[in-house]
Design an enzyme around this catalytic site. Structure first.
Site, short mmCIF file in Angstrom:
data_model
loop_
_atom_site.label_atom_id
_atom_site.label_comp_id
_atom_site.label_asym_id
_atom_site.label_seq_id
_atom_site.Cartn_x
_atom_site.Cartn_y
_atom_site.Cartn_z
N TYR A 144 0.86 -1.18 0.00
CA TYR A 144 0.00 0.00 0.00
C TYR A 144 0.89 1.23 0.00
CZ TYR A 144 -3.33 3.52 1.77
OH TYR A 144 -4.11 4.65 1.94
N ASP A 239 9.35 3.00 -1.30
CA ASP A 239 8.39 3.66 -0.41
C ASP A 239 8.76 3.29 1.03
OD1 ASP A 239 4.75 3.62 -0.01
OD2 ASP A 239 6.37 4.47 1.17
N LYS A 267 5.42 9.65 8.26
CA LYS A 267 5.31 9.11 9.62
C LYS A 267 6.40 9.62 10.57
CE LYS A 267 2.93 5.08 7.72
NZ LYS A 267 1.56 4.99 8.26
P1 KE4 Z 1 -0.53 8.49 4.37
O1 KE4 Z 1 -1.11 9.15 3.15
O2 KE4 Z 1 -1.55 7.67 5.13
O3 KE4 Z 1 0.25 9.47 5.27
O4 KE4 Z 1 0.61 7.46 3.89
C1 KE4 Z 1 0.26 6.48 2.95
C2 KE4 Z 1 1.27 5.35 3.02
C3 KE4 Z 1 2.25 5.26 2.05
N1 KE4 Z 1 3.17 4.27 2.07
C4 KE4 Z 1 3.16 3.34 3.06
C5 KE4 Z 1 4.19 2.25 3.04
C6 KE4 Z 1 2.19 3.39 4.09
O5 KE4 Z 1 2.19 2.45 5.06
C7 KE4 Z 1 1.22 4.42 4.08
C8 KE4 Z 1 0.14 4.52 5.13
N2 KE4 Z 1 0.10 3.47 6.08
C9 KE4 Z 1 -1.21 3.19 6.67
C10 KE4 Z 1 -1.02 2.03 7.65
N3 KE4 Z 1 -1.17 0.80 7.01
C11 KE4 Z 1 -1.81 4.40 7.32
C12 KE4 Z 1 -2.99 4.11 8.22
C13 KE4 Z 1 -4.26 4.64 7.64
O6 KE4 Z 1 -4.47 4.51 6.42
O7 KE4 Z 1 -5.04 5.17 8.46
#
Ligand code: KE4
Length: 427
Positions: A144, A239, A267
């Site tokens: 993801y 990523d 993060k």
């Molecule tokens: P955000 O847009 O949520 O800040 O980041 C997206 C993203 C991009 N790349 C990786 C490897 C990620 O894990 C994420 C977001 N992680 C999720 C947890 N599985 C965020 C939690 C959520 O969607 O509320």
């Protein structure tokens, strides 16, 4: 455990916000039951609106590596906010955080800050397409990268056929530019390149996947991606939004000695405030506006509060002994859970990477998404509910990672292991 106030708040929230939450996974849909509303946090614990306390393994999905309300972060933010919250103009803090990030990620010669991981990966892909003049991308099933249209795509009838939308609202015209390969299977990637040798702009891969649960790369897999992308003139985007600073002071690329062309972060580098970043080779990054023609922008990009929280977080992570402590806590906990699994003869498996881990409800090794979906999701849901009632807050999905912080001590490890042992009994 009473959770009346959370239930009342959920009803109120659901009338105003879809599902009552601002990010779907928080709704507990995958595990049943109702989400707890958090009122405050401190160290390794969060406290819900009914006064219940939990040892926290969500950690805001990765950012809270120091633990919640670290005194240095709190005091730095208090000081920063008195000077203003946002200017829409460049500040010194952006330069300071850029220097720290580039020092930690030598593959990055330049960086651009944004407000989320989604923005980082979306922009990185646009840059890769501009740099190569090609339109198609390769991602991996189970990885993801945020919710940009090009990345909400799943494999068509076969990995080498064009992608199909993984969400309504994603046009087929966009989805068809995304191929989906099988993680840890270089052959599935080579097959796509052989079918489309001149059309692929980039391969995007999580440093260590945490979004199908923690699935470490097989020996040679990341190296193989680097060779394949160079062979076919595509860029490698790593990523590290989740893996960045979670495995070591740097990223999976540091641990596995890979030099990607572009890296995405988020993060941890914002210390819990909204942030994302993407960076890489100078010849690529200089194509970004205003130095180049590739447009990307953001009102709150480089926000002073997020920059300050990120700077102070990385300064603390740089301190000697930090990762030894973090990895020691994580390994003590994971080894303890493995002992329970063995003693009870349970068909479960722990997979870990640095300070993140997943307890899979399958005895088999999980090497890719198809392995992960073979887990006993109902068993996981029952386990989740029992752990919650014992004061342990886990990520509410089998396909997520637990995050350990520097605030988790032996006390939290023992309490957690006791809860695990009791929760797995007669599950
Ligand atoms: P955000 O847009 O949520 O800040 O980041 C997206 C993203 C991009 N790349 C990786 C490897 C990620 O894990 C994420 C977001 N992680 C999720 C947890 N599985 C965020 C939690 C959520 O969607 O509320």
């Amino acid at each position: 455990m009473k959770r009346m106030r959370s239930s009342q708040l959920l009803r109120r929230a659901q009338r105003l916000i879809p599902g009552g939450v601002n990010s779907p996974v928080r709704a507990f849909k995958a595990v049943g039951g109702k989400p707890v509303f958090i009122k405050r946090a401190k160290g390794a614990r969060v406290y819900d609106v009914d006064g219940n306390s939990y040892i926290d393994y969500i950690g805001s999905w990765g950012p809270m590596i120091l633990g919640h309300t670290h005194p240095k972060i709190v005091s730095a933010l208090k000081k920063t906010v008195e000077a203003g919250t946002s200017y829409g103009a460049p500040t010194e803090a952006e330069v300071e955080l850029a220097e720290l990030v580039l020092e930690a990620f030598p593959s990055m010669e330049m960086v651009r800050f944004v407000n989320s991981g989604t923005e980082a990966t979306m922009s990185a892909i646009r840059l890769a397409r501009a740099h190569t003049g090609r339109s198609r991308i390769i991602k991996f099933e189970g990885c993801y990268h945020g919710h940009a249209d090009s990345l909400l795509v799943k494999a068509g009838s076969g990995a080498t056929t064009f992608g199909v939308p993984d969400s309504p609202g994603v046009p087929l015209d966009i989805a068809k530019n995304t191929y989906t390969a099988v993680y840890n299977d270089l052959g599935s990637v080579r097959e796509i390149f052989e079918r489309d040798p001149e059309g692929i702009a980039c391969v995007i891969v999580e440093g260590v996947p945490g979004n199908m649960g923690v699935v470490p790369p097989k020996a040679g897999f990341l190296e193989g991606l680097r060779v394949l992308t160079q062979e076919y003139g595509a860029l490698l985007i790593m990523d590290e939004v989740m893996s960045g600073f979670r495995l070591c002071y740097g990223g999976a690329q540091t641990l596995y000695n890979i030099v990607p062309d572009i890296t995405c972060l988020g993060k941890v580098i914002g210390g819990g405030l909204p942030v994302g970043a993407f960076g890489g080779r100078k010849d690529i990054m200089e194509k970004l506006a205003p130095s180049g023609p590739v447009y990307q922008a953001g009102t709150l990009s480089g926000n002073p509060l997020a920059m300050r929280a990120g700077i102070e977080t990385l300064r603390l992570l740089k301190k000697k002994g930090t990762y030894e402590k973090l990895l020691n806590t994580t390994n003590t906990l994971c080894d303890g859970i493995e002992d329970i699994i063995k003693r009870r003869g349970l068909p479960l498996r722990i997979q870990r990477a640095g300070s993140m881990f997943t307890l899979f409800f399958t005895p088999e090794q999980v090497r890719n998404y198809q392995d992960a979906v073979g887990s006993d999701l109902e068993g996981f849901a029952r386990y989740f509910g029992r752990m919650l009632s014992k004061g342990i807050l886990l990520p509410p999905s089998q396909f997520e990672a637990c995050f350990v912080s520097l605030a988790h001590t032996q006390k939290e490890v023992e309490e957690t292991l006791d809860a695990v042992d009791k929760s797995l009994k007669n599950l």
